[in-house]
Write a protein that holds these residues in place. Structure first.
Motif, PDB file in Angstrom:
ATOM      1  N   TYR A  10      36.869  48.491  41.161  1.00 45.31           N
ATOM      2  CA  TYR A  10      36.917  48.751  41.910  1.00 45.31           C
ATOM      3  C   TYR A  10      35.882  47.320  41.478  1.00 45.31           C
ATOM      4  N   TRP A  11      35.876  46.433  42.917  1.00 45.55           N
ATOM      5  CA  TRP A  11      35.362  45.255  42.167  1.00 45.55           C
ATOM      6  C   TRP A  11      33.847  45.049  43.598  1.00 45.55           C
ATOM      7  N   GLU A  15      32.233  41.387  39.690  1.00 39.48           N
ATOM      8  CA  GLU A  15      32.734  41.805  38.521  1.00 39.48           C
ATOM      9  C   GLU A  15      33.764  42.838  38.673  1.00 39.48           C
ATOM     10  N   LEU A  16      34.048  44.040  37.834  1.00 37.52           N
ATOM     11  CA  LEU A  16      35.088  44.451  37.848  1.00 37.52           C
ATOM     12  C   LEU A  16      35.131  45.956  36.695  1.00 37.52           C
ATOM     13  N   TYR A  36      37.955  37.772  31.980  1.00 35.01           N
ATOM     14  CA  TYR A  36      39.204  37.973  31.926  1.00 35.01           C
ATOM     15  C   TYR A  36      39.488  38.344  30.842  1.00 35.01           C
ATOM     16  N   TYR A  60      42.700  41.229  39.816  1.00 37.23           N
ATOM     17  CA  TYR A  60      41.185  40.906  39.549  1.00 37.23           C
ATOM     18  C   TYR A  60      40.955  39.914  38.469  1.00 37.23           C
ATOM     19  N   VAL A  63      41.006  36.525  38.760  1.00 34.20           N
ATOM     20  CA  VAL A  63      40.061  36.006  39.516  1.00 34.20           C
ATOM     21  C   VAL A  63      38.679  35.047  38.501  1.00 34.20           C
ATOM     22  N   GLU A 125      39.513  35.988  45.472  1.00 35.33           N
ATOM     23  CA  GLU A 125      39.071  37.428  45.895  1.00 35.33           C
ATOM     24  C   GLU A 125      40.614  38.179  46.776  1.00 35.33           C
ATOM     25  N   ALA A 128      43.426  39.282  45.362  1.00 32.09           N
ATOM     26  CA  ALA A 128      43.426  40.360  44.750  1.00 32.09           C
ATOM     27  C   ALA A 128      43.199  41.886  45.850  1.00 32.09           C
ATOM     28  N   ASN A 129      42.178  41.288  46.839  1.00 32.96           N
ATOM     29  CA  ASN A 129      41.724  42.464  47.757  1.00 32.96           C
ATOM     30  C   ASN A 129      43.196  42.599  48.244  1.00 32.96           C
ATOM     31  N   TYR A 132      45.324  45.063  45.969  1.00 32.56           N
ATOM     32  CA  TYR A 132      44.057  46.786  45.670  1.00 32.56           C
ATOM     33  C   TYR A 132      44.810  47.429  47.259  1.00 32.56           C
TER      34      TYR A 132
END
Ligand code: MRU
Length: 347
Positions: A10-11, A15-16, A36, A60, A63, A125, A128-129, A132
């Protein structure tokens, strides 16, 4: 999915967080990625693994790479992002979802160059979401398509872990098994332990136990005997890359299973989102197979199991020819392997 099933990743506030799959099933621990390079390391050492999951983690990761570009000119930005994307893709070269996700993020970088640093990160972001969310949606659609192919009370066999842990959630092969079980199509799952990384014994068994789906663990070399002596109705696996002729790269051992299934006349299903199809690769033999370290074969739980100096091979994946596969199940429909290239035209 059972609400108790922890998230694969999860983001949160820039932060991942990755569920550490090296610690499962004994500990549920999340590892924080602030940069990264943390993401690249976690993909390489398999804290996060499974083709779709590493794609999402990499998105992520891009990102996080974006956060390093605030002071760069557009040209410098592109140069930096290109360098990071190459490193990211090389972290695990066989699973094409990684390249697919990174390429998507690079397009977002290119179209967002005029944004101020804050909005630039917001755009990354958001992308990337979306990757997901799309992954979980695809898995649920594939699971419905796949479960319809099974007859009531089937006994199935799966290899490696193509579950919630290998994706953003729900799973590919294990997603079909989840839905199949819910719909009365599956009564038991045979789980290959999957040497050398034991994704079957550690991860698939754990997921099935969380969901209370009846399963029996076997070692990889038992599959033929089990197919001959038990009534196995289907073999269900995931994929790391599918060539445009329908050949499938998946966890080492999948090829042997496909031969056993063909010999015993058991349907062999591959469940994978369209992001796993590499239309630019014509045949399976052209797929680069990741060679992993000898140590992963020579040791179990950190303990040496072979004499010192033993020479080892460790291909992480193998290629199952299209001719051994009954159907490939994607979110866009169910295809005979030799027809998978028609999917290119489907939006
Ligand atoms: O080496 P791994 O654990 O990343 O390999 C995973 C597999 O081979 C899975 O079967 C594949 O990624 C499909 S996952 C939905």
């Amino acid at each position: 999915m059972n609400n108790k099933m922890p998230e694969t990743l999860y983001w949160d506030k820039g932060e991942l967080f990755l569920l550490d799959q090296l610690e499962l099933p004994n500990k549920v621990i999340y590892r924080k990625c602030k940069t990264y390079t943390d993401v690249i390391k976690s993909i390489k050492n398999m804290i996060v693994r499974g083709a779709p999951a590493i794609g999402v983690a990499a998105a992520y990761g891009m990102v996080l790479a974006g956060t390093k570009t605030a002071k760069l000119s557009p040209t410098e930005k592109i140069k930096f992002i290109k360098k990071v994307s190459e490193e990211m893709i090389q972290a695990r070269p066989t699973a094409v979802n990684l390249k697919w996700a990174v390429d998507k993020m690079c397009l977002v970088v290119e179209s967002s160059l005029k944004l101020n640093p804050e909005n630039f990160i917001i755009a990354l972001e958001k992308a990337a979401n979306e990757i997901y969310d799309e992954d979980i949606e695809c898995n649920k659609v594939m699971a419905d398509f796949g479960a319809r192919l099974l007859k009531k009370n089937s006994v199935v066999l799966t290899h490696c872990n193509a579950g919630a842990l290998a994706t953003a959630g729900y799973g590919t092969a294990l997603g079909m098994i989840r839905t199949g079980y819910k719909n009365g199509k599956i009564k038991r799952v045979f789980v290959d332990e999957t040497r050398p990384y034991l994704q079957g014994a550690r991860l698939t068994a754990w997921e099935l136990q969380q969901e209370k789906i009846p399963y029996t663990l076997i070692t990889d070399n038992m599959a033929g005997y089990i197919m001959k002596t038990e009534k196995i109705d289907a073999v269900i696996v995931g994929a790391d890359r599918i060539a445009s002729n329908g050949d499938v790269a998946n966890k080492i051992g999948t090829y042997s299973l496909s031969i056993l299934a063909k010999y015993h006349k058991i349907p062999f299903y591959v469940v994978a989102p369209s992001s796993t199809i590499d239309f630019s690769t014509l045949y399976g033999t052209k797929i680069k197979i990741e060679e992993r370290s000898a140590e992963e074969v020579l040791k179990i739980n950190g303990k040496e199991i072979a004499p010192k100096g033993t020479i080892v091979r460790h291909p992480g994946f193998d290629i199952t020819p299209a001719s051994n596969i009954t159907m490939i199940i994607t979110e866009k429909g169910v295809f005979k392997p030799n027809k998978i290239s028609t999917l290119k035209k489907i939006k």
